[in-house]
Scaffold this active site. Sequence first.
Site, PDB file in Angstrom:
ATOM      1  N   THR A   1      -2.378   5.221   8.696  1.00 25.71           N
ATOM      2  CA  THR A   1      -2.419   5.812   7.351  1.00 25.71           C
ATOM      3  C   THR A   1      -3.451   5.069   6.516  1.00 25.71           C
ATOM      4  OG1 THR A   1      -0.059   6.243   7.586  1.00 25.71           O
ATOM      5  CG2 THR A   1      -0.967   6.401   5.363  1.00 25.71           C
TER       6      THR A   1
ATOM      7  N   PHE B   1       0.834  -1.213   0.000  1.00 23.41           N
ATOM      8  CA  PHE B   1       0.000   0.000   0.000  1.00 23.41           C
ATOM      9  C   PHE B   1       0.871   1.268   0.000  1.00 23.41           C
ATOM     10  CE2 PHE B   1      -1.939   2.756   3.495  1.00 23.41           C
ATOM     11  CZ  PHE B   1      -2.562   3.625   2.607  1.00 23.41           C
TER      12      PHE B   1
ATOM     13  N   ASN C   1       7.967  -9.688  -1.410  1.00 21.34           N
ATOM     14  CA  ASN C   1       7.693 -11.138  -1.459  1.00 21.34           C
ATOM     15  C   ASN C   1       6.212 -11.418  -1.708  1.00 21.34           C
ATOM     16  OD1 ASN C   1       6.466 -10.565   0.954  1.00 21.34           O
ATOM     17  ND2 ASN C   1       7.435 -12.208   2.126  1.00 21.34           N
TER      18      ASN C   1
ATOM     19  N   ARG D   1      27.616  -1.591   3.136  1.00 23.03           N
ATOM     20  CA  ARG D   1      28.518  -1.976   2.053  1.00 23.03           C
ATOM     21  C   ARG D   1      28.530  -0.938   0.934  1.00 23.03           C
ATOM     22  NH1 ARG D   1      28.682  -5.252  -2.598  1.00 23.03           N
ATOM     23  NH2 ARG D   1      26.417  -5.254  -2.595  1.00 23.03           N
TER      24      ARG D   1
ATOM     25  N   TYR E   1       4.975  -7.585  16.273  1.00 21.83           N
ATOM     26  CA  TYR E   1       5.106  -6.379  15.439  1.00 21.83           C
ATOM     27  C   TYR E   1       5.763  -5.250  16.229  1.00 21.83           C
ATOM     28  CZ  TYR E   1       3.558  -2.581  12.316  1.00 21.83           C
ATOM     29  OH  TYR E   1       3.493  -1.499  11.475  1.00 21.83           O
TER      30      TYR E   1
HETATM   31  P1  NAD Z   1       1.385  -3.457   3.286  1.00 25.80           P
HETATM   32  O1  NAD Z   1       1.090  -4.754   3.915  1.00 25.80           O
HETATM   33  O2  NAD Z   1       0.482  -2.973   2.210  1.00 25.80           O
HETATM   34  O3  NAD Z   1       2.862  -3.438   2.692  1.00 25.80           O
HETATM   35  C1  NAD Z   1       3.930  -4.182   3.212  1.00 25.80           C
HETATM   36  C2  NAD Z   1       4.682  -4.790   2.034  1.00 25.80           C
HETATM   37  O4  NAD Z   1       5.814  -5.526   2.512  1.00 25.80           O
HETATM   38  C3  NAD Z   1       3.813  -5.768   1.241  1.00 25.80           C
HETATM   39  O5  NAD Z   1       3.932  -5.479  -0.141  1.00 25.80           O
HETATM   40  C4  NAD Z   1       4.382  -7.129   1.608  1.00 25.80           C
HETATM   41  O6  NAD Z   1       4.182  -8.089   0.599  1.00 25.80           O
HETATM   42  C5  NAD Z   1       5.841  -6.778   1.838  1.00 25.80           C
HETATM   43  N1  NAD Z   1       6.544  -7.744   2.699  1.00 25.80           N
HETATM   44  C6  NAD Z   1       6.133  -8.241   3.898  1.00 25.80           C
HETATM   45  N2  NAD Z   1       7.048  -9.092   4.382  1.00 25.80           N
HETATM   46  C7  NAD Z   1       8.077  -9.129   3.480  1.00 25.80           C
HETATM   47  C8  NAD Z   1       9.304  -9.834   3.420  1.00 25.80           C
HETATM   48  N3  NAD Z   1       9.667 -10.684   4.378  1.00 25.80           N
HETATM   49  N4  NAD Z   1      10.099  -9.640   2.329  1.00 25.80           N
HETATM   50  C9  NAD Z   1       9.733  -8.789   1.345  1.00 25.80           C
HETATM   51  N5  NAD Z   1       8.582  -8.099   1.352  1.00 25.80           N
HETATM   52  C10 NAD Z   1       7.757  -8.269   2.411  1.00 25.80           C
HETATM   53  O7  NAD Z   1       1.479  -2.384   4.463  1.00 25.80           O
HETATM   54  P2  NAD Z   1       1.729  -0.810   4.424  1.00 25.80           P
HETATM   55  O8  NAD Z   1       0.618  -0.173   5.130  1.00 25.80           O
HETATM   56  O9  NAD Z   1       2.068  -0.361   3.059  1.00 25.80           O
HETATM   57  O10 NAD Z   1       3.020  -0.694   5.367  1.00 25.80           O
HETATM   58  C11 NAD Z   1       4.307  -0.395   4.865  1.00 25.80           C
HETATM   59  C12 NAD Z   1       5.257  -0.161   6.024  1.00 25.80           C
HETATM   60  O11 NAD Z   1       4.847   0.958   6.801  1.00 25.80           O
HETATM   61  C13 NAD Z   1       5.368  -1.344   6.995  1.00 25.80           C
HETATM   62  O12 NAD Z   1       6.720  -1.495   7.394  1.00 25.80           O
HETATM   63  C14 NAD Z   1       4.530  -0.903   8.170  1.00 25.80           C
HETATM   64  O13 NAD Z   1       4.973  -1.503   9.369  1.00 25.80           O
HETATM   65  C15 NAD Z   1       4.731   0.594   8.159  1.00 25.80           C
HETATM   66  N6  NAD Z   1       3.609   1.290   8.803  1.00 25.80           N
HETATM   67  C16 NAD Z   1       2.403   1.421   8.161  1.00 25.80           C
HETATM   68  C17 NAD Z   1       1.346   2.061   8.799  1.00 25.80           C
HETATM   69  C18 NAD Z   1      -0.002   2.247   8.127  1.00 25.80           C
HETATM   70  O14 NAD Z   1      -0.925   2.744   8.770  1.00 25.80           O
HETATM   71  N7  NAD Z   1      -0.156   1.893   6.863  1.00 25.80           N
HETATM   72  C19 NAD Z   1       1.510   2.556  10.095  1.00 25.80           C
HETATM   73  C20 NAD Z   1       2.730   2.382  10.721  1.00 25.80           C
HETATM   74  C21 NAD Z   1       3.774   1.762  10.056  1.00 25.80           C
END
Ligand code: NAD
Length: 344
Positions: A200, A38, A59, A131, A170
């Site tokens: 978000t 997202f 992934n 690196r 988490y």
């Molecule tokens: P999301 O689930 O849409 O995106 C996370 C992405 O990471 C996905 O595309 C997923 O396939 C990929 N992923 C997960 N594990 C993986 C791995 N081991 N190797 C490679 N790719 C992997 O969630 P998002 O809302 O887009 O969140 C993105 C980041 O922002 C995350 O780190 C999340 O913790 C952080 N975050 C988001 C929010 C929010 O409200 N959206 C709030 C706080 C923090």
Amino acid sequence: GIPDEMAVPLPTTKSFPSVRYRNEETRKRVLITGGAGFVGSHLVDKLMLDGHEIIALDNYFTGRKKNIEHWIGHPNFEMVHHDVVNPYFVEVDQIYHLASPASPPHYMYNPVKTIKTNTLGTINMLGLAKRVKATVLLASTSEVYGDPEVHPQPETYWGHVNTIGPRACYDEGKRVAESLMVAYNKQENVKIRIARIFNTFGPRMHMNDGRVVSNFIIQALQDKPITIYGNGTQTRSFQYVTDLVDGLIALMNSNYSLPVNIGNPEEHTIGEFATIIRDLVPGSTSEIVNQESQQDDPQQRRPDIRRAAEQIQWRPQVLMKDGLLKTIEYFRAEIDRNKRGGKP
Ligand code: NAD
Ligand code: UDP
């Protein structure tokens, strides 16, 4: 040969959104982990339009190719199917490290994997940054504050997290990721940025994401009951995804190494939020129902964003209502597309 009815015509030309021209000096090579997710896919869009070279790594646990497919084939763009738990080597200037499940049902689905992704994944990205001398930005979270006793939450607050609760995989994963960032900075001189992201929302949230915004909107659009967990007095503060992307880019390009909250301080109870969303979906007949509360659910959350204003000159611009209307339109179209069996 392939029977005619199975042969899919390949497009000979594909038109891309037009991107800014940059010379070698100002064009950056940028790795975005979680780039098909997202937030990641919106970050890909913004940096691509700005003329940079992007490698999106994912992934596909919760991310989808569909989120970035409009760039596939563009000379500045590369999509890599890889898991950050395993090392990855590439020459880049900047790393936005977003790979991690983010919604509670997704990160609780496989807690061990969530911890591995946030620890081993972050070590791998820090090793890479060391690196190739890249700057690495960690997508941390307001969850590092746990169920906070200080309100609103400034970056100086150390948090209130249950190490053995259902959210620990988490919350503690992100907390150790922050500690790893600081250790690599102190010990190995890696340039680090830490964004503490607050709730978000926006288009491209997963339909089955399970987070409150997508749940309530989909329920309101389908005239199903809007499900409040607990009595609905818990609060959250929601920011629109384009504001977050602007904040992440501003932080990356600053020289500020301490954590920075990125969020919108407009705070609502979840009960109010249910009514706000239903009222924005004209004609919705959804009733609002209360369900069992969730264990360790933080009771209040609002960012103190003075540090972001001072250090990276960032503040949110999008009104919650405007963002919600765009998100409702997105989910309306997704529901229609699903009814047609996924066809555009
Ligand atoms: P999301 O689930 O849409 O995106 C996370 C992405 O990471 C996905 O595309 C997923 O396939 C990929 N992923 C997960 N594990 C993986 C791995 N081991 N190797 C490679 N790719 C992997 O969630 P998002 O809302 O887009 O969140 C993105 C980041 O922002 C995350 O780190 C999340 O913790 C952080 N975050 C988001 C929010 C929010 O409200 N959206 C709030 C706080 C923090
Ligand atoms: N929530 C809710 N109904 C839902 C989904 C979530 O009442 O269908 C509540 C949840 O209990 C929490 C808040 O909404 O208090 C935000 O939940 P979300 O999962 O979006 O994110 P969190 O901030 O908890 O990570």
